[in-house]
Motif scaffolding. Structure first.
Motif, PDB file in Angstrom:
ATOM      1  N   ILE A   1       0.878  -1.166   0.000  1.00  0.00           N
ATOM      2  CA  ILE A   1       0.000   0.000   0.000  1.00  0.00           C
ATOM      3  C   ILE A   1       0.915   1.215   0.000  1.00  0.00           C
ATOM      4  N   LEU A   2       0.781   2.066  -1.026  1.00  0.00           N
ATOM      5  CA  LEU A   2       1.738   3.136  -1.263  1.00  0.00           C
ATOM      6  C   LEU A   2       1.101   4.512  -1.148  1.00  0.00           C
ATOM      7  N   TYR A   3       1.940   5.496  -0.790  1.00  0.00           N
ATOM      8  CA  TYR A   3       1.513   6.889  -0.876  1.00  0.00           C
ATOM      9  C   TYR A   3       2.474   7.648  -1.775  1.00  0.00           C
ATOM     10  N   ASN A   4       1.927   8.502  -2.616  1.00  0.00           N
ATOM     11  CA  ASN A   4       2.710   9.254  -3.579  1.00  0.00           C
ATOM     12  C   ASN A   4       3.163  10.583  -2.976  1.00  0.00           C
ATOM     13  N   PHE A   5       4.292  10.572  -2.261  1.00  0.00           N
ATOM     14  CA  PHE A   5       4.865  11.793  -1.701  1.00  0.00           C
ATOM     15  C   PHE A   5       5.439  12.654  -2.825  1.00  0.00           C
ATOM     16  N   PRO A   6       5.703  13.926  -2.559  1.00  0.00           N
ATOM     17  CA  PRO A   6       6.296  14.782  -3.599  1.00  0.00           C
ATOM     18  C   PRO A   6       7.611  14.236  -4.149  1.00  0.00           C
ATOM     19  N   TRP A   7       8.365  13.499  -3.336  1.00  0.00           N
ATOM     20  CA  TRP A   7       9.656  12.969  -3.785  1.00  0.00           C
ATOM     21  C   TRP A   7       9.549  11.544  -4.350  1.00  0.00           C
ATOM     22  N   GLY A   8       8.374  10.954  -4.332  1.00  0.00           N
ATOM     23  CA  GLY A   8       8.215   9.601  -4.860  1.00  0.00           C
ATOM     24  C   GLY A   8       7.309   8.759  -3.989  1.00  0.00           C
ATOM     25  N   GLN A   9       7.050   7.540  -4.415  1.00  0.00           N
ATOM     26  CA  GLN A   9       6.160   6.638  -3.682  1.00  0.00           C
ATOM     27  C   GLN A   9       6.904   5.957  -2.539  1.00  0.00           C
ATOM     28  N   GLU A  10       6.202   5.834  -1.407  1.00  0.00           N
ATOM     29  CA  GLU A  10       6.740   5.136  -0.234  1.00  0.00           C
ATOM     30  C   GLU A  10       5.688   4.160   0.274  1.00  0.00           C
ATOM     31  N   PRO A  11       6.107   2.980   0.779  1.00  0.00           N
ATOM     32  CA  PRO A  11       5.137   2.023   1.306  1.00  0.00           C
ATOM     33  C   PRO A  11       4.628   2.417   2.691  1.00  0.00           C
ATOM     34  N   LEU A  12       3.319   2.323   2.874  1.00  0.00           N
ATOM     35  CA  LEU A  12       2.697   2.555   4.176  1.00  0.00           C
ATOM     36  C   LEU A  12       2.400   1.237   4.881  1.00  0.00           C
ATOM     37  N   GLU A  13       1.988   0.245   4.110  1.00  0.00           N
ATOM     38  CA  GLU A  13       1.715  -1.086   4.647  1.00  0.00           C
ATOM     39  C   GLU A  13       2.253  -2.134   3.689  1.00  0.00           C
ATOM     40  N   MET A  14       2.716  -3.249   4.272  1.00  0.00           N
ATOM     41  CA  MET A  14       3.178  -4.382   3.482  1.00  0.00           C
ATOM     42  C   MET A  14       2.340  -5.599   3.852  1.00  0.00           C
ATOM     43  N   LEU A  15       1.803  -6.285   2.844  1.00  0.00           N
ATOM     44  CA  LEU A  15       1.007  -7.487   3.051  1.00  0.00           C
ATOM     45  C   LEU A  15       1.745  -8.663   2.424  1.00  0.00           C
ATOM     46  N   TRP A  16       1.877  -9.746   3.198  1.00  0.00           N
ATOM     47  CA  TRP A  16       2.611 -10.915   2.719  1.00  0.00           C
ATOM     48  C   TRP A  16       1.785 -12.183   2.944  1.00  0.00           C
ATOM     49  N   SER A  17       1.798 -13.048   1.956  1.00  0.00           N
ATOM     50  CA  SER A  17       1.283 -14.414   2.127  1.00  0.00           C
ATOM     51  C   SER A  17       2.491 -15.283   2.452  1.00  0.00           C
ATOM     52  N   ARG A  18       2.592 -15.730   3.722  1.00  0.00           N
ATOM     53  CA  ARG A  18       3.849 -16.259   4.238  1.00  0.00           C
ATOM     54  C   ARG A  18       3.874 -17.783   4.364  1.00  0.00           C
TER      55      ARG A  18
END
Length: 459
Positions: free
Chosen positions: A264-281
Motif C-alpha cells: 500500500i503506497l503513498y505518492n509523496f512529492p519525492w516519490g512513492q513510499e510504502p505505508l503497509e506491506m502485506l505478505w502471504s507467508r
C-alpha cells in the motif's frame, strides 16, 4: 537500558565485531517517483509542510527531528502530532478488529532472550556500563576480548524489528480461544526498531500488525481481501484518495518466507513510499516457532491443516506524514485590505483532526464572556470533542490572524462568543473547509459537532 552501538565502543580498543545473518529481509525502498514538471515546486511543498508541522505543534522543532519525521520514523511529536497519531492508531484498530469477527488484540514484549529472527538483522538491548566493564578489562588479548563480547551479546535480549514473532508465539493459546476454527487474526500496535541505514543507530517506528491465520487453500484470497480493505481504509480519510495506491511486490523482491506480497503506497512529492506491506507467508515460520508441535498447530476450516499466515504490517509514522502531506492546501486569497495572500490549511479528515473546535472571544472581552467560554469548553470536553481554548490567549490578535492560525492547525470549526451571546445566546461558527460563517444558538453547537463528526466517520 540503552541501545548501544557496539561497533563504536569496540573501535576504542581497535576491535570490530561483525555478525552475518543467514538471511536478510530486503530493506524498504523507494518504489517510484511522482512525475513533476517543477522539482523546485515539490521541494518548496515539502519545506512548507515541514515548517508548518513544526510551527503548529505537530512535531518538535529542530532539523534532526524534522528529518526523522520526513523519513517516516518516530520523532518527537508536539501536542497536535501526538493527538493525530492517537486518532490514526484508534481508527486502524477499529478497522481491523471490527471489520471481521475473530480478530483479537494482543500485547507482546519487545525484549526477548531467545527469539527466532528469521534471518533478519539482529538488534540487541545492551547495558552500556556492563559492556564498558567487559571492554576495559586489563591484560586481555584481542581474541579473548572478542569472545567475551560475543558471550555478552548472546546473553543480551533481542530488540524487536517487527510484531510478527509475537503473534506467532501467541498462536497456540489463541487457537484454543476460537476452538481451533479458522480463520482468525491477532492485532497489535507498538514501537519497533529498524536497523540503521549507515548512520550507526536504529530508528524507532510506530508499527501496526495484523497476523491472519487461514487455511492453505484460502490464503491467496485472503491476501486479496485484506489488500482491498487496507487501500479502502487509507483512501477513506484522504483529501486526494488517488495519491494512495497498491501494487504487487515483484517476484525478485519477495522476502524468503513469502509466496506473494502487496504494497500500500503513498505518492509523496519525492516519490512513492510504502505505508503497509502485506505478505502471504505460508506455514514455515509458524512451524519453526513451534517446533515439534505440528499436531497442536492443526486447525479446522472444513478440513484439518496447519494454518497459513497472511501478515499486514504498517508504518503509522509514515502514515501520519502521508495524511498531513495529503491534507495540505495552499490557495491565494484576498485579505480584508484587498492584499493577495496565500492561505495554508490542513484539511485533515474530521475523524483524524486533533482539534475539532476552537473557542474564542469577541472584542471587549468581559468576565461574563469568559465564563460562557469556560462553560462551553467543559460541555464539549464532556462530549469527548477536543477543544482549543483560544479565549485564554492574552496577546492581542485579530480574528483574521486567529483564523489563519487555526486553518494551519487543521481546526474544523471556530466558535466566537460575543456580547450577542449574553443577549440572545447566539454564537458565530466558522467552517475550516468552506470559510463560511454561520450563526447558531449556543445550545446547538454540541449536537451539531457530534453529528458532523459522526457523519464523517460513517462515510
Amino acid at each position: 537500558m540503552l541501545i548501544h552501538c557496539v561497533r563504536n565502543l569496540l573501535s576504542r580498543h581497535s576491535c570490530t565485531l561483525k555478525t552475518s545473518p543467514s538471511r536478510t529481509a530486503p530493506a524498504p525502498q523507494h518504489v517510484g517517483r511522482r512525475c513533476s514538471t517543477s522539482p523546485a515546486e515539490d521541494t518548496d511543498q515539502v519545506g512548507t509542510l515541514l515548517q508548518l508541522c513544526a510551527d503548529r505543534y505537530y512535531v518538535s522543532p529542530g532539523q534532526a527531528n524534522t528529518e526523522l519525521f520526513r523519513r517516516g520514523t518516530s520523532c518527537s511529536y508536539g501536542p497536535l502530532g501526538m493527538e493525530l497519531r492517537r486518532n490514526l492508531l484508534e481508527q486502524w484498530w477499529h478497522s481491523v478488529t471490527r471489520s471481521r469477527a475473530q480478530v483479537f488484540g494482543v500485547n507482546t514484549l519487545s525484549g526477548c532472550m531467545d527469539r527466532n529472527t528469521n534471518g533478519q538483522r539482529q538488534l540487541k538491548i545492551v547495558e552500556c556500563e556492563q559492556l564498558e566493564q567487559v571492554l576495559e578489562q586489563p591484560e586481555v588479548s584481542k581474541e579473548q576480548l572478542i569472545q567475551k563480547v560475543k558471550w555478552f551479546l548472546q546473553r543480551s535480549p533481542f530488540l524487536r524489528t517487527d510484531l510478527l514473532q509475537g503473534a506467532l508465539e501467541q498462536f497456540l493459546p489463541s487457537q484454543r480461544l476460537v476452538n481451533r476454527k479458522l480463520p482468525f487474526g491477532l492485532a497489535e500496535t507498538g514501537l519497533c526498531f529498524q536497523p540503521s541505514d549507515g548512520s550507526g543507530c536504529p530508528a524507532e517506528v510506530t508499527q501496526t500488525s495484523l497476523v491472519w491465520f487461514c487455511s492453505p487453500r484460502t490464503s491467496s484470497q485472503w491476501l486479496d481481501h485484506w489488500a482491498r480493505q487496507r487501500l479502502k481504509w487509507w483512501r477513506k480519510f484522504a483529501l486526494s484518495p488517488s495519491d494512495f495506491s497498491s501494487s504487487d511486490v515483484p517476484e525478485e523482491e519477495l522476502i524468503e518466507a513469502a509466496s506473494r506480497g502487496v504494497r500500500i503506497l503513498y505518492n509523496f512529492p519525492w516519490g512513492q513510499e510504502p505505508l503497509e506491506m502485506l505478505w502471504s507467508r505460508g506455514d514455515e515460520e509458524l512451524l519453526q516457532m513451534h517446533k515439534g508441535a505440528r499436531s497442536k498447530l492443526q486447525c479446522r476450516d472444513g478440513r484439518k491443516s496447519v494454518p497459513h499466515v497472511v501478515s499486514i504490517t504498517g508504518n503509522m509514522d509514515r502514515g501520519l506524514m502521508a495524511f498531513l502531506s495529503n491534507s495540505l492546501q495552499q490557495v491565494k486569497i484576498e485579505d480584508s485590505k484587498q492584499r493577495l495572500k496565500q492561505r495554508k490549511v490542513l484539511k485533515l479528515h474530521p475523524v483524524l483532526a486533533p482539534v475539532k473546535v476552537a473557542v474564542d472571544i469577541g472584542r471587549a472581552a468581559t468576565q461574563e464572556l469568559r465564563q460562557v467560554c469556560e462553560g462551553l469548553l467543559q460541555e464539549l470536553m464532556e462530549a469527548k470533542i477536543s477543544v482549543w481554548p483560544g479565549y485564554l490567549e492574552t496577546m492581542p490578535t485579530s480574528m483574521e490572524q486567529l483564523q489563519s492560525k487555526y486553518d494551519e492547525m487543521g481546526v474544523l470549526f471556530t466558535v466566537v462568543v460575543s456580547e450577542k451571546t449574553l443577549e440572545s445566546g447566539l454564537i458565530q461558527v466558522r467552517s475550516r473547509d468552506t470559510t463560511i460563517k454561520e450563526t447558531m444558538h449556543i445550545s446547538e453547537i454540541k449536537t451539531f459537532l457530534s453529528r458532523y463528526i459522526s457523519a464523517a466517520a460513517n462515510i
